[in-house]
Design an enzyme around this catalytic site. Structure first.
Site: not given
Ligand code: GLN
Length: 536
Positions: A23, A150, A195, A380, A382, A506, A508
């Protein structure tokens, strides 16, 4: 006329991880963009995975997908949301990718029989990638993942050390972000851990020009001068990175501390004052919401909200577009036994997901949203769950499923496409990155976007099975978006519902606070209507 030299900022982190390096880098980029510079970013990740695509989101957070179809670190999402950069495969390099390429060259004999070593071969490979990411811009911000000290990050730090000598001291600014904790028992801010991390950085030959101190309060002058003295930087190069209520306040907070001014001085860049009008307007509207909407997110990775980073942000952006704030309640789909907990939600969202675990709870959440007419957004996996739920409970295909969840389902409404089956085993079955989609007139999707042709980013293997198209359409499922050749179903909706939409893509990943994504604006508008109805 000689071209302006390209400038570089390297951002490292110390003391502990999770301090907000991504960020901070994004906010620095936004300030320099506001001063008229063309900015790009590179995230260097020290782990050995070639990309984060195979990593568990609970461990690593969201996998961010670029337009050109690369699975990358979620910090690229911050960069795209805070600036105008367009992320692609060049913007994220992992140690795994670097080694993969060095070993590939070794096998092809490109090192002409030489002994292949971390210095110079691995460091050269890293430097080459830094140069590539810096093509065609004025300024490249390179964020080094992990924490100084690291073992894994050493080759990256060595590359950066050499880089300054290669391109000229005056073209590089090293920014180090570290924690300055307030210890309540003694009522004091402690600078010792910082430091030590600066010492660690100096021991590999990197001297910070600017120190960003992550704190919960403003640093008094005395603390700044102490840090300056011990870490060998000017007092005005010690900048407070105080916690902010909202991540979008960060650019203004940094600007008030004089950070961008200091960077331009270190780099010898002449610019006017930054134009921060857009950021100021954004913060004004964020601070004065007219209402609050509650969204229930029913997913599997709810223990780490970073797993849904871009989704969370897109929902907040949808709030910005509707002058309201958005509160997200995360519900574990595996534990969702009583859907009544969803009754208080103003909107329900089922996000992306992989595998069968938790699918039953998601199906119940979709059913509840559909029957109770609560605004619903499926993304997706969903969206695939929407199709399964509709097939079972509306179209009467009792044990319909996705073959990902039940390989022997009699009704595989979500399945591999036949072309994919042929290339299965080569690992190339995932549909990744931006794909065009055509929307149907008179649908929620079409009215939200206000256009027929869109392009959105994908990350999935399974698809809506075209063999079930007619049966599901006849039962009332609206296929409102599809690939331009009509083969792939990309958006589904149902009518007789305030807002019910599932997208195979997606959305988003393309939402920003200044340009909230149309589907999220439309969804939050519907949720806000429900909230107005319930609360008044
Ligand atoms: N698992 C599902 C697929 O591979 C959906 C993937 C996801 O939600 N990005 O098609």
């Amino acid at each position: 006329m000689t071209a302006k030299p390209l400038k570089f900022i390297f951002v490292t982190g110390g003391v502990l991880s999770g301090l907000g390096k991504g960020l901070s880098s994004a906010a620095i980029g936004s300030l320099l963009e506001a001063r008229g510079l063309k900015v790009n970013f590179l995230k260097l990740d020290p782990y050995l995975n070639v990309d984060p695509g195979t990593m568990n989101p609970i461990q690593h957070g969201e996998v961010y997908v670029t337009e050109d179809g690369v699975e990358t670190d979620l910090d690229l999402g911050h960069y795209e949301r805070f600036t105008h950069m367009e992320a692609n495969s060049r913007n994220n390099v992992t140690a795994g990718r670097v080694y993969d390429s060095v070993i590939g060259k070794e096998r092809r004999g490109e090192y002409l029989g030489g002994t292949v070593q971390v210095i110079p071969h691995v460091t050269d490979e890293i430097k080459e990638r830094i140069h590539k990411a810096g093509e065609n811009v004025d300024l490249l911000i390179v964020e080094v993942g992990g924490t100084v000290g690291d073992i894994e990050s050493l080759p990256f730090l060595e590359a950066i050390r050499q880089f300054r000598a290669d391109v000229g001291r005056e073209n590089v600014c090293n920014v180090h972000l570290a924690l300055v904790p307030f210890i309540a028992a003694v009522g004091e801010l402690k600078t010792k851990p910082l430091q030590h991390s600066v010492k660690e950085l100096q021991s590999v030959g990197i001297a910070p020009d600017i120190i960003l101190c992550r704190t919960d309060r403003y640093l008094p002058r005395s603390v700044k001068s102490k840090i300056g003295l011990f870490c060998n930087v000017d007092e005005d190069a010690v900048v407070t990175a105080k916690d902010v209520d909202n991540i979008y306040e960060l650019p203004l907070a940094f600007n008030e501390e004089g950070l961008d001014e200091k960077i331009t001085r270190v780099l010898g860049i002449w610019t006017g004052a930054p134009n921060l009008g857009a950021w100021e307007g954004l913060i004004r509207s964020l601070k004065a919401p007219e209402a609050e909407v509650r969204i229930a997110m029913v997913g599997k990775y709810v223990d780490l909200s970073d797993a849904y980073k871009s989704l969370n942000e897109a929902l907040y952006h949808g709030g910005i577009g509707n002058r309201c704030s958005v509160k997200i309640d995360y519900l574990d789909s595996e534990k969702l036994t009583d859907t009544a907990v969803l009754s208080r939600a103003h909107g329900i969202l089922v996000p992306h997901g992989f595998g069968s675990r938790g699918a039953a709870g998601k199906i119940e959440a979709v059913r509840y949203a559909r029957e109770q007419k609560i605004p619903f957004f499926g993304i997706c996996f969903g969206m695939q769950i929407c199709v399964i739920e509709f097939a079972r409970n509306v179209a009467g295909l009792k044990s319909a499923n996705s073959t990902e969840v039940d390989a022997s389902t009699p009704h595989p409404v979500i399945d591999f496409m036949s072309e994919q089956r042929e290339i299965e085993g080569t690992g190339g079955t995932m549909r990744l990155g931006g794909y065009p989609c055509s929307l149907r007139e008179g649908t929620v999707a079409h009215s939200a976007y206000g256009t027929f042709d869109i392009s959105e980013r994908h990350r999935h293997r399974y698809e809506f099975n075209p063999e079930y198209r007619e049966r599901l359409e006849n039962a009332g499922l609206m296929l409102s978006g599809s690939s331009p050749d009509g083969k792939l179903v990309e958006v589904v909706e149902i009518s007789d519902h305030p807002w019910f939409l599932g997208s195979q893509f997606h959305p988003e990943f393309k939402s920003t606070p200044f340009a909230p994504h149309p589907l999220f604006v439309s969804f939050i508008r519907a949720a806000r209507s429900r909230s107005d109805r319930l609360e008044h």
